[in-house]
Design a protein around this motif. Structure first.
Motif, mmCIF file in Angstrom:
data_model
loop_
_atom_site.group_PDB
_atom_site.id
_atom_site.type_symbol
_atom_site.label_atom_id
_atom_site.label_comp_id
_atom_site.label_asym_id
_atom_site.label_seq_id
_atom_site.Cartn_x
_atom_site.Cartn_y
_atom_site.Cartn_z
ATOM 1 N N ALA A 103 25.569 -17.555 13.036
ATOM 2 C CA ALA A 103 25.172 -16.587 12.014
ATOM 3 C C ALA A 103 25.781 -15.211 12.209
ATOM 4 C CB ALA A 103 23.642 -16.462 11.994
ATOM 5 N N SER A 104 26.543 -14.988 13.280
ATOM 6 C CA SER A 104 27.027 -13.639 13.556
ATOM 7 C C SER A 104 28.504 -13.447 13.234
ATOM 8 C CB SER A 104 26.783 -13.289 15.034
ATOM 9 O OG SER A 104 27.473 -14.189 15.885
ATOM 10 N N GLY A 105 29.154 -14.444 12.653
ATOM 11 C CA GLY A 105 30.576 -14.348 12.345
ATOM 12 C C GLY A 105 30.843 -13.813 10.957
ATOM 13 N N ASP A 144 11.346 -14.691 -0.042
ATOM 14 C CA ASP A 144 10.578 -15.857 0.394
ATOM 15 C C ASP A 144 11.249 -16.616 1.534
ATOM 16 O OD1 ASP A 144 12.671 -16.644 -1.308
ATOM 17 O OD2 ASP A 144 11.687 -18.570 -1.701
ATOM 18 N N LEU A 145 12.349 -16.090 2.077
ATOM 19 C CA LEU A 145 13.069 -16.805 3.117
ATOM 20 C C LEU A 145 12.718 -16.270 4.503
ATOM 21 C CD1 LEU A 145 16.665 -17.230 1.626
ATOM 22 C CD2 LEU A 145 14.702 -18.769 1.488
ATOM 23 N N GLU A 146 12.526 -17.183 5.431
ATOM 24 C CA GLU A 146 12.332 -16.854 6.845
ATOM 25 C C GLU A 146 13.598 -17.301 7.581
ATOM 26 O OE1 GLU A 146 9.636 -18.354 10.654
ATOM 27 O OE2 GLU A 146 8.983 -18.774 8.601
ATOM 28 N N LEU A 147 14.267 -16.356 8.248
ATOM 29 C CA LEU A 147 15.590 -16.623 8.791
ATOM 30 C C LEU A 147 15.577 -16.682 10.313
ATOM 31 C CD1 LEU A 147 17.696 -14.187 6.556
ATOM 32 C CD2 LEU A 147 17.144 -16.603 6.144
ATOM 33 N N SER A 148 16.212 -17.734 10.846
ATOM 34 C CA SER A 148 16.487 -17.828 12.272
ATOM 35 C C SER A 148 17.992 -17.921 12.446
ATOM 36 C CB SER A 148 15.814 -19.059 12.886
ATOM 37 O OG SER A 148 14.403 -18.949 12.833
ATOM 38 N N GLY A 149 18.519 -17.206 13.442
ATOM 39 C CA GLY A 149 19.953 -17.201 13.678
ATOM 40 C C GLY A 149 20.287 -17.708 15.067
ATOM 41 N N VAL A 150 21.384 -18.460 15.163
ATOM 42 C CA VAL A 150 21.867 -18.981 16.439
ATOM 43 C C VAL A 150 23.269 -18.435 16.674
ATOM 44 C CG1 VAL A 150 22.519 -21.037 17.750
ATOM 45 C CG2 VAL A 150 20.501 -21.089 16.266
ATOM 46 N N ASP A 163 15.197 -14.004 13.447
ATOM 47 C CA ASP A 163 14.716 -14.560 14.718
ATOM 48 C C ASP A 163 15.919 -15.147 15.464
ATOM 49 O OD1 ASP A 163 13.160 -15.675 16.759
ATOM 50 O OD2 ASP A 163 12.855 -17.530 15.624
ATOM 51 N N TRP A 164 16.466 -14.365 16.397
ATOM 52 C CA TRP A 164 17.719 -14.748 17.050
ATOM 53 C C TRP A 164 17.488 -15.626 18.277
ATOM 54 C CZ3 TRP A 164 22.343 -14.474 15.031
ATOM 55 C CH2 TRP A 164 22.577 -13.563 14.001
ATOM 56 N N HIS A 165 18.406 -16.573 18.447
ATOM 57 C CA HIS A 165 18.384 -17.466 19.614
ATOM 58 C C HIS A 165 19.799 -17.561 20.169
ATOM 59 C CE1 HIS A 165 14.267 -19.019 18.795
ATOM 60 N NE2 HIS A 165 14.599 -18.656 17.571
ATOM 61 N N SER A 166 19.941 -17.247 21.443
ATOM 62 C CA SER A 166 21.248 -17.296 22.097
ATOM 63 C C SER A 166 21.473 -18.706 22.643
ATOM 64 C CB SER A 166 21.312 -16.265 23.228
ATOM 65 O OG SER A 166 22.562 -16.305 23.864
ATOM 66 N N ILE A 167 22.300 -19.480 21.941
ATOM 67 C CA ILE A 167 22.571 -20.866 22.326
ATOM 68 C C ILE A 167 24.063 -21.133 22.170
ATOM 69 C CG2 ILE A 167 22.096 -23.310 21.866
ATOM 70 C CD1 ILE A 167 19.435 -22.470 20.608
ATOM 71 N N ASP A 168 24.679 -21.641 23.201
ATOM 72 C CA ASP A 168 26.063 -22.107 23.130
ATOM 73 C C ASP A 168 26.011 -23.586 22.760
ATOM 74 O OD1 ASP A 168 28.643 -23.025 23.529
ATOM 75 O OD2 ASP A 168 28.956 -21.927 25.395
ATOM 76 N N ILE A 169 26.400 -23.913 21.538
ATOM 77 C CA ILE A 169 26.207 -25.284 21.050
ATOM 78 C C ILE A 169 27.081 -26.301 21.777
ATOM 79 C CG2 ILE A 169 25.497 -24.472 18.773
ATOM 80 C CD1 ILE A 169 28.267 -25.340 17.733
ATOM 81 N N GLY A 170 28.026 -25.832 22.580
ATOM 82 C CA GLY A 170 28.880 -26.762 23.312
ATOM 83 C C GLY A 170 28.335 -27.173 24.664
ATOM 84 N N THR A 171 27.172 -26.654 25.072
ATOM 85 C CA THR A 171 26.620 -26.967 26.384
ATOM 86 C C THR A 171 25.727 -28.198 26.323
ATOM 87 O OG1 THR A 171 24.731 -25.485 26.010
ATOM 88 C CG2 THR A 171 26.679 -24.541 27.068
ATOM 89 N N ASP A 172 25.452 -28.771 27.491
ATOM 90 C CA ASP A 172 24.658 -29.995 27.575
ATOM 91 C C ASP A 172 23.216 -29.779 27.128
ATOM 92 O OD1 ASP A 172 26.847 -31.380 28.530
ATOM 93 O OD2 ASP A 172 26.323 -31.091 30.644
ATOM 94 N N GLU A 173 22.687 -28.588 27.408
ATOM 95 C CA GLU A 173 21.278 -28.337 27.081
ATOM 96 C C GLU A 173 21.069 -27.893 25.646
ATOM 97 O OE1 GLU A 173 22.931 -24.526 28.973
ATOM 98 O OE2 GLU A 173 23.066 -26.700 29.278
#
Length: 358
Positions: free
Chosen positions: A8-10, A25-31, A46-56
């Motif tokens: 969401a930050s690009g 009416d929208l509730e937004l979460s960003g990864v 609602d930000w979440h720091s996640i590297d989608i290429g990792t195992d977890e």
């Protein structure tokens, strides 16, 4: 409606957040891999720091997606071009992780950002529909990865018919705030950006294959919103007119058209990329020469989508952004002069096409 936006930050993500903030009416979460500061378009998310290429990543994304009404996947790496393993890890394997997490969480709608790069080589004087062959342009890793990811979506659609899957396929996405980013990712540290302040591009390469489509990021964001609001499935091409070629760009920016053979364009890109002078390999030139032009009739008919900004105006805005080193506080769109792809980065030994800017 709760919407989770991955990547969401690009460039496209920033425009999408701007647009979605207008919907009460929208509730937004960003990864994102690195969280942007909670200001401007990145506030009230609602930000979440996640590297989608990792195992977890799969477990964390499944937890985050649970209860969401839609997941929008914008995550994609263009750089570092000299690290193909990292690009494959994020673009192909990371997309697979996002898709699997959406399925595991029972999300009803999955919207994926594909591109014109998914298409096989096609015409430059006619327009292809969404049914055009989707095998990509073989010489471009970006194009191959887009094709691989859409193939995954084909299988998911077959195995999970109740999941609403939509693919948006835009042309080049332009906006002023992406000026610094696009200069870093596609031009490199030797670009004389100051010359662009006068709205002039002195030399415009001319080749019959250099006919491309562009669209403003805000118009792309509008298409995403329409998809979220409508009960539609399948693919939608997104582009604004006119088609950008040497004649149109030359007139708009008072440049001299210079006929250049395709082999010379590819060779120059390959050599300067190998020498770490700029971040674009020959695959990008090949993609530009071979990618087809797209018909956007389906987006107009099914979504009521029509671009508000024409392609030349969008390009003018981008060029002004490059000249002004425009960016945001988001890491991908940062205007930091010390990053790879900037002259300050080169002086610090940070070569174009290296490092992870996301």
């Amino acid at each position: 409606m709760r919407v989770v936006i991955v990547g969401a930050s690009g460039n496209a993500g920033t425009a999408l957040l701007r647009r979605l903030h207008e919907e009460p009416d929208l509730e937004l979460s960003g990864v994102s891999r690195r969280r942007p500061p909670p200001t401007g378009p990145y506030a009230d998310v609602d930000w979440h720091s996640i590297d989608i290429g990792t195992d977890e990543a799969g477990v964390r994304l499944t937890e985050l997606f649970t209860g969401a009404d839609a997941v929008v996947n914008l995550a994609w790496q263009i750089q570092p071009s000299h690290d193909q393993r990292r690009l494959y890890r994020t673009n192909v394997l990371g997309s697979r992780t996002v898709f699997r997490a959406a399925i595991a969480a029972g999300v009803p709608a999955l919207v994926h950002a594909s591109s014109v790069g998914v298409y096989a080589p096609g015409p430059k004087r006619a327009f292809v529909r969404e049914t055009w062959l989707r095998t990509g342009v073989a010489e471009s890793s970006y194009s191959r990865h887009k094709a691989l990811v859409e193939r995954m979506l084909d299988e998911i659609e077959s195995d999970h018919p109740t999941l609403r899957i939509v693919r948006l396929r835009p042309g080049l996405i332009f906006q002023r705030d992406a000026g610094a980013e696009i200069a870093r990712y596609f031009a490199g540290p030797l670009l004389p950006a100051n010359l662009l302040r006068f709205g002039r591009i002195p030399i415009v390469p001319s080749h019959p294959g250099l006919r491309m489509q562009a669209v403003h990021a805000d118009d792309v964001a509008d298409a995403f919103l329409r998809v979220l609001r409508a009960d539609v499935r399948g693919a939608f091409n997104l582009a604004a007119g006119p088609v950008l070629d040497a004649d149109i760009v030359g007139r708009a920016f008072h440049g001299v058209r210079l006929r250049v053979p395709g082999l010379l364009l590819e060779g120059a890109a390959a050599l300067t990329w190998q020498l770490r002078l700029q971040p674009v390999d020959r695959g990008w030139v090949r993609l530009a020469l071979k990618a087809p032009l797209m018909s956007c009739d389906r987006a107009a008919a099914a979504l009521g989508w029509r671009p508000r900004t024409d392609a030349v105006s969008a390009l003018r805005e981008l060029v002004a952004g490059i000249a002004g080193e425009a960016g945001t506080e988001s890491p991908p769109l940062a205007d930091d002069p010390g990053l790879p792809g900037r002259l300050g980065g080169l002086l610090r030994g940070r070569l174009p096409g290296t490092g992870n800017p996301y």
